[in-house]
Design a protein around this motif. Sequence first.
Motif, short mmCIF file in Angstrom:
data_model
loop_
_atom_site.label_atom_id
_atom_site.label_comp_id
_atom_site.label_asym_id
_atom_site.label_seq_id
_atom_site.Cartn_x
_atom_site.Cartn_y
_atom_site.Cartn_z
N TYR A 1 0.81 -1.21 0.00
CA TYR A 1 0.00 0.00 0.00
C TYR A 1 0.85 1.28 0.00
O TYR A 1 0.41 2.33 -0.46
CB TYR A 1 -0.90 -0.09 1.24
N MET B 1 0.30 5.79 -1.39
CA MET B 1 -0.13 6.87 -0.51
C MET B 1 -0.16 8.24 -1.19
O MET B 1 -1.14 8.98 -1.04
CB MET B 1 0.72 6.89 0.75
N THR C 1 -3.65 10.34 -1.71
CA THR C 1 -3.75 11.73 -1.25
C THR C 1 -4.31 12.63 -2.33
O THR C 1 -5.20 13.46 -2.09
CB THR C 1 -2.36 12.23 -0.81
N SER D 1 -3.79 11.14 5.05
CA SER D 1 -3.35 9.88 4.44
C SER D 1 -2.56 9.05 5.43
O SER D 1 -2.66 7.82 5.46
CB SER D 1 -2.49 10.17 3.20
N GLN D 2 -1.76 9.71 6.26
CA GLN D 2 -0.99 8.99 7.28
C GLN D 2 -1.92 8.38 8.33
O GLN D 2 -1.59 7.36 8.95
CB GLN D 2 0.04 9.92 7.91
N THR E 1 -4.54 6.79 7.63
CA THR E 1 -4.94 5.47 7.15
C THR E 1 -3.97 4.40 7.63
O THR E 1 -4.34 3.23 7.77
CB THR E 1 -5.02 5.44 5.60
N TRP F 1 -4.67 2.81 -7.54
CA TRP F 1 -4.40 2.39 -6.17
C TRP F 1 -5.45 1.43 -5.61
O TRP F 1 -5.16 0.63 -4.73
CB TRP F 1 -4.28 3.61 -5.26
#
Length: 398
Positions: free
Chosen positions: A26, A30, A34, A44-45, A47, A160
């Motif tokens: 994954y 990222m 985003t 995003s972090q 997640t 993604w």
Amino acid sequence: MKTDMIKMALILGLLSWIGPFAIDMYLPAMPAITEDLSASVSASQWTLMSFFIAFGLCQLLYGPASDVFGRKPPLYFGLGIFGLASLGCAFAPNIEWLIALRFLQGVGAASVMSIPRAVIRDRYTGTEATRLMSTIMLVVAVSPMLAPLLGSAVIVPFGWRAVFLSVAVVTVLGLFLTGFALKETLNQADRAPFRFNSMMKAFGVLFRDPGYMGLTLIGGMGMASFFAFLATASFLYTGYYGLTSFQFSLAFALNALGFFSTSQIAANLGARFGSIAVVKWAVAGYATSACVLFMTVNLGYDSFPLLVSLLLVTYAFLGLVVPTSMVLSLEEHGPIAGTAAALGGTLQMMLGAVSIAVVSVVFDGTPVMLAGAIALCSLLAVGLSVMTLRGAPQEAAA
């Protein structure tokens, strides 16, 4: 290594690989997530952090459950949740839904983190257990070395969302292994009926054991520094240093290679010098290389090859610390191995989640904050090592 140990290592390694695979495959996505979901870097972090919070906390449930129902039923339950959540992530309409579904994914992934540790303790102790744990890590090494590359290969043509569909397919493999390849290692006679008071008593025993807590937190500091790297690496490597997603995957694999290469000699070193001595010296090496990294970055030596090289050395020392401290922490707690493994995993994942939370707030797109976080974790590990292992007899680690 005996044939049955090799078979066990492959089975448990592949099961343990599922959770990291969901993280590592994954990571190259990222920046794309985003942009596609119009989210901030911090969101995003989250997640990642939501995954690790659930990943850590739910081990407290799977560990005692595996002591009550056996090792396999909780694995079926966790893998089922993990697979469904992975499908949900593939169709998440916004960052909020993705954060929530990643949390649910972590709920399921917790099963394949804590239970394999208990399976090892059911069958082996001492040097054999360390050797098996190290061999499992060799199997797991495929994830950080290949999963980002596979992620990049999937993201470029399909986007993604295809990453999570791929993870769902891997979950089917996990269910197949659990059903047809993994034997139940906890006999019916050894299973304890669930009693809340007994569970609290077991947690009390573990929390009052300074050796267990110290060794767990030493490994936890190492994991926290690695999680800080996970949260920032894709943005740092692609944004600050200008790498493509494929180049990021190669650099990430190189950093992981140091950890998993040295983990393979942890058992041999433990057999020769004593596991306690291995932890002491490896923690010292980890702190030394981490502090050198921090100083070079702050002195203005902003070189990508130098950064990668020092990270390689730093995580190579962690390859000795993590499996050895993990096995040592369970040595005295065979009757409650599932609970002990679960609590250890929870504490380490929570430290990782805190690390991600902190770096997501202070990360400025440069390597300074990452180097600082790693150095701080290493110094805390040194302090814990001194308090926990000072004066410990080497024979206790053999």
